[in-house]
Design an enzyme around this catalytic site. Structure first.
Site, PDB file in Angstrom:
ATOM      1  N   GLY A  73       1.047  -1.274  -0.249  1.00  0.00           N
ATOM      2  CA  GLY A  73      -0.288  -0.127   0.449  1.00  0.00           C
ATOM      3  C   GLY A  73       0.392   1.209   0.022  1.00  0.00           C
ATOM      4  O   GLY A  73       0.574   2.525  -0.826  1.00  0.00           O
ATOM      5  N   THR A  74       1.900   0.977   1.329  1.00  0.00           N
ATOM      6  CA  THR A  74       2.944   2.661   0.706  1.00  0.00           C
ATOM      7  C   THR A  74       3.239   2.629  -0.526  1.00  0.00           C
ATOM      8  O   THR A  74       2.772   3.749  -1.063  1.00  0.00           O
ATOM      9  CB  THR A  74       3.718   2.284   1.521  1.00  0.00           C
ATOM     10  OG1 THR A  74       3.126   1.780   2.984  1.00  0.00           O
ATOM     11  CG2 THR A  74       4.963   3.115   1.771  1.00  0.00           C
ATOM     12  N   ASN A 142      -7.921   4.139   9.124  1.00  0.00           N
ATOM     13  CA  ASN A 142      -7.248   2.465   9.675  1.00  0.00           C
ATOM     14  C   ASN A 142      -7.402   2.301  11.053  1.00  0.00           C
ATOM     15  O   ASN A 142      -7.469   1.678  11.571  1.00  0.00           O
ATOM     16  CB  ASN A 142      -5.746   2.166   9.167  1.00  0.00           C
ATOM     17  CG  ASN A 142      -5.135   3.860   9.442  1.00  0.00           C
ATOM     18  OD1 ASN A 142      -5.410   4.960   9.013  1.00  0.00           O
ATOM     19  ND2 ASN A 142      -4.212   4.167  10.744  1.00  0.00           N
ATOM     20  N   GLN A 170      -8.226   0.154   3.932  1.00  0.00           N
ATOM     21  CA  GLN A 170      -8.114  -0.587   5.443  1.00  0.00           C
ATOM     22  C   GLN A 170      -9.935  -0.875   4.335  1.00  0.00           C
ATOM     23  O   GLN A 170     -10.676  -2.075   5.359  1.00  0.00           O
ATOM     24  CB  GLN A 170      -8.380   0.090   6.392  1.00  0.00           C
ATOM     25  CG  GLN A 170      -7.260   0.593   6.971  1.00  0.00           C
ATOM     26  CD  GLN A 170      -6.706  -0.709   7.415  1.00  0.00           C
ATOM     27  OE1 GLN A 170      -7.896  -1.662   8.332  1.00  0.00           O
ATOM     28  NE2 GLN A 170      -5.260  -0.420   7.821  1.00  0.00           N
ATOM     29  N   SER A 190      -3.923  -3.189  -1.075  1.00  0.00           N
ATOM     30  CA  SER A 190      -2.802  -3.879  -0.133  1.00  0.00           C
ATOM     31  C   SER A 190      -2.677  -5.631   0.385  1.00  0.00           C
ATOM     32  O   SER A 190      -4.143  -6.144   1.120  1.00  0.00           O
ATOM     33  CB  SER A 190      -2.261  -3.434   1.386  1.00  0.00           C
ATOM     34  OG  SER A 190      -1.011  -4.361   2.329  1.00  0.00           O
ATOM     35  N   ALA A 191      -2.235  -6.612   0.160  1.00  0.00           N
ATOM     36  CA  ALA A 191      -2.604  -7.589   0.519  1.00  0.00           C
ATOM     37  C   ALA A 191      -3.430  -8.090   1.625  1.00  0.00           C
ATOM     38  O   ALA A 191      -3.303  -9.370   1.926  1.00  0.00           O
ATOM     39  CB  ALA A 191      -1.930  -8.941  -0.175  1.00  0.00           C
ATOM     40  N   HIS A 192      -1.739  -7.835   2.502  1.00  0.00           N
ATOM     41  CA  HIS A 192      -2.027  -7.927   3.654  1.00  0.00           C
ATOM     42  C   HIS A 192      -2.569  -8.006   4.487  1.00  0.00           C
ATOM     43  O   HIS A 192      -3.426  -7.660   5.703  1.00  0.00           O
ATOM     44  CB  HIS A 192      -0.495  -7.772   4.739  1.00  0.00           C
ATOM     45  CG  HIS A 192      -0.177  -6.758   5.183  1.00  0.00           C
ATOM     46  ND1 HIS A 192       0.020  -6.070   6.607  1.00  0.00           N
ATOM     47  CD2 HIS A 192       0.234  -5.504   4.451  1.00  0.00           C
ATOM     48  CE1 HIS A 192       0.344  -4.856   6.700  1.00  0.00           C
ATOM     49  NE2 HIS A 192       0.346  -4.636   5.418  1.00  0.00           N
ATOM     50  N   THR A 229      11.371  -6.937 -11.474  1.00  0.00           N
ATOM     51  CA  THR A 229      10.357  -9.162 -11.246  1.00  0.00           C
ATOM     52  C   THR A 229       8.873  -8.748 -10.700  1.00  0.00           C
ATOM     53  O   THR A 229       9.353  -8.391  -9.675  1.00  0.00           O
ATOM     54  CB  THR A 229      11.272 -10.307 -11.448  1.00  0.00           C
ATOM     55  OG1 THR A 229      12.717  -9.698 -12.206  1.00  0.00           O
ATOM     56  CG2 THR A 229      10.841 -10.911 -11.850  1.00  0.00           C
ATOM     57  N   CYS A 313       2.885   2.097  14.405  1.00  0.00           N
ATOM     58  CA  CYS A 313       3.992   2.942  13.785  1.00  0.00           C
ATOM     59  C   CYS A 313       5.820   2.341  13.728  1.00  0.00           C
ATOM     60  O   CYS A 313       5.560   0.895  14.634  1.00  0.00           O
ATOM     61  CB  CYS A 313       4.080   3.989  15.127  1.00  0.00           C
ATOM     62  SG  CYS A 313       6.612   4.432  15.195  1.00  0.00           S
TER      63      CYS A 313
END
Ligand code: PLP
Length: 375
Positions: A73-74, A142, A170, A190-192, A229, A313
Site C-alpha cells: 500500500g505504501t 485505519n 482498510q 494492500s494484500a496483507h 521482476t 508505527c
C-alpha cells in the site's frame, strides 16, 4: 481455546494469511520462472500473475489491465501521489502516513468532530488556487474505521479539474469497494490487509490513459509503470485473498457490537470513537479516559491479547493519536484510545478473552484513582 493461546485482535495492522492463500503461494513458490521469460516456465509464471490480476481487479470492479502491482500500500500511495504529475496535492488530515508523507508539504483537508472529511474545507482549498490538484481521501480510517465520503469528494474535486486518489487499504475486504461507484482516478490496495501476504499491493487506475510516471525504472514490467521482476508468489496470494475476501461482514459485525456493548458496560466512562458513524464492521476504537493507550496495550499483551494503539508505527512506540487529535480530542484523551480489530478468523472466545483482560485494566486503573497514568 487454551487460556494461554494468544489472541490476535489487530487485523487492521495485518490480517492473518488465509489458508487458501498459503497453499496457493506454496504451490507458486515451488515453480521456477520469470514472468518475462519466453519459455514455458516463464509463460506459466506470467499466467499466474495475470490470473491474480483478474482476481484483484474483480475485488473493486475494475478492468484487469488497470491494476499495477506494487510492493504494498505504501508504494501504491507514493506512486499515485508522486507519479500523477500534479504539483499541488491535497490530503485529508487523517490519512495514513504513507499518504501524508508521500510528497513534501501537502495541503491538509480538515476533518470534523465526527472524524469525517470536511467537504466545505476541501471546496475552499480547491477554490483557493487555479492550479489543478490531486486530492487524496481514504475510504476507511485505519484507527477508527470511520468511512469517508469519497464519492462526494471525488465529484467535488473533479469539478475543479482535480485528479482523485483513494487509499482503500482498510476498506477492501471488509466492505464493498467499487472503483466506479467511488468515481476516483486511482485506488490503493494492500494484500496483507485482506488476508494475503505482506509486501504486495496494487494501484488501480480508472483510466488507462491517465498519466502515471513510474517511481522505479528498469525492465518496464507492469506496462512500464513499475519495473522489477514481479513478486509472483506474493501476487498469487494477493489474488486468492481477493477472491476469498467475500465479506465475512455480518458475523464480524455481531462480534464487534457485542465487544463494544460489554466493554462499555464494564467502564461506563469509556467511549467508542465514531460509534454513531458509518464505520468498518471489524474495528473498535475504544477510549478509556485517564488510562494511556500504552498502559492498556501492554497490560493486554501480558494477558495474551494483541491489540494496538492507533496505527502500528515502525518504531513500535505509542503516540497520541494524530487521527483523534484531528477530530478535536484533547491531547490527553487522544493518548488513551486503543484499536481492537477483528477479522476472518476471529471468534466469540477472542472477544471473551479481550473482555476478561480489559476488565483487569479497568479495575487496576480505578484502584489507582483518577490520576492513573495517561503515559
Ligand atoms: N494505508 C492504510 C490506510 C494503512 O492502514 C496501511 C497500513 O497500515 C497502509 C496504507 C500501508 O500499506 P502497506 O503496509 O501495504 O505498505
Amino acid at each position: 481455546m487454551d487460556a494461554m493461546t494468544p489472541v490476535y485482535l489487530d487485523h487492521n495492522a495485518s490480517v492473518p494469511v488465509r489458508p487458501h492463500v498459503a497453499e496457493a503461494m506454496a504451490a507458486a513458490l515451488a515453480q521456477p520462472g520469470n514472468p518475462s521469460s519466453v519459455h514455458g516456465f516463464g509463460r506459466a509464471a506470467r499466467r499466474r500473475v495475470e490470473d491474480a490480476r483478474e482476481q484483484v481487479a474483480a475485488l473493486v470492479g475494475a478492468a484487469p489491465d488497470r491494476v499495477v502491482f506494487t510492493s504494498g500500500g505504501t508504494e501504491a500511495n507514493a506512486l499515485a501521489l508522486r507519479g500523477c504529475g500534479r504539483r499541488r496535492v491535497l490530503v485529508s488530515a487523517i490519512e495514513h502516513d504513507s499518504v501524508l508523507k508521500a510528497v513534501d508539504e501537502p495541503e491538509v483537508i480538515a476533518v470534523d468532530g465526527r472524524g469525517v472529511v470536511d467537504l466545505s474545507d476541501l471546496k475552499g482549498l480547491l477554490e483557493a488556487e487555479d492550479e489543478p490538484a490531486l486530492v487524496s481521501v481514504m475510504l476507511a480510517n485505519n484507527e477508527t474505521g470511520i468511512i469517508q465520503p469519497v464519492a462526494e469528494a471525488a465529484r467535488l474535486a473533479h469539478q475543479y479539474g482535480a485528479l482523485v486518489h483513494c487509499d482503500a487499504v482498510q476498506a477492501a475486504g471488509k466492505t464493498r469497494v467499487s472503483l466506479d461507484a467511488l468515481g476516483v482516478d486511482f485506488l490503493t490496495l494492500s494484500a496483507h490487509k485482506i488476508g494475503g501476504p505482506q509486501g504486495v499491493g496494487a494501484l488501480v487506475m480508472a483510466d488507462d490513459a491517465l498519466d502515471l510516471s513510474p517511481l522505479l525504472a528498469g525492465g518496464g514490467q507492469e506496462r512500464g509503470r513499475r519495473s522489477g521482476t514481479e513478486n509472483v508468489s506474493g501476487i498469487v496470494g494477493f489474488g486468492v485473498a481477493a477472491r476469498d475476501a467475500i465479506c465475512e461482514r455480518l458475523a464480524i459485525l455481531e462480534l464487534r457490537d457485542e465487544l463494544e456493548r460489554r466493554a462499555l458496560a464494564l467502564a461506563p466512562d469509556a467511549r467508542v470513537v465514531g460509534s454513531g458513524q458509518d464505520r468498518l464492521p471489524n474495528t473498535t476504537c475504544l477510549l478509556l479516559p485517564g488510562v494511556g493507550a500504552q498502559v492498556q496495550v501492554m497490560a493486554l499483551d501480558l494477558a495474551g491479547v494483541a491489540v494496538s494503539a492507533g496505527s502500528a508505527c515502525s518504531s513500535g512506540k505509542v503516540k497520541a493519536s494524530r487521527v483523534l487529535r484531528a477530530m478535536g480530542f484533547s491531547p490527553e484523551l487522544s493518548a488513551c484510545a486503543i484499536r481492537v480489530s477483528l477479522g476472518w478468523n476471529s471468534a466469540a472466545d477472542d472477544v471473551e478473552r479481550f473482555l476478561d483482560a480489559w476488565r483487569g485494566v479497568v479495575a487496576r486503573a480505578r484502584e489507582k484513582g483518577p490520576a492513573a497514568s495517561a503515559a
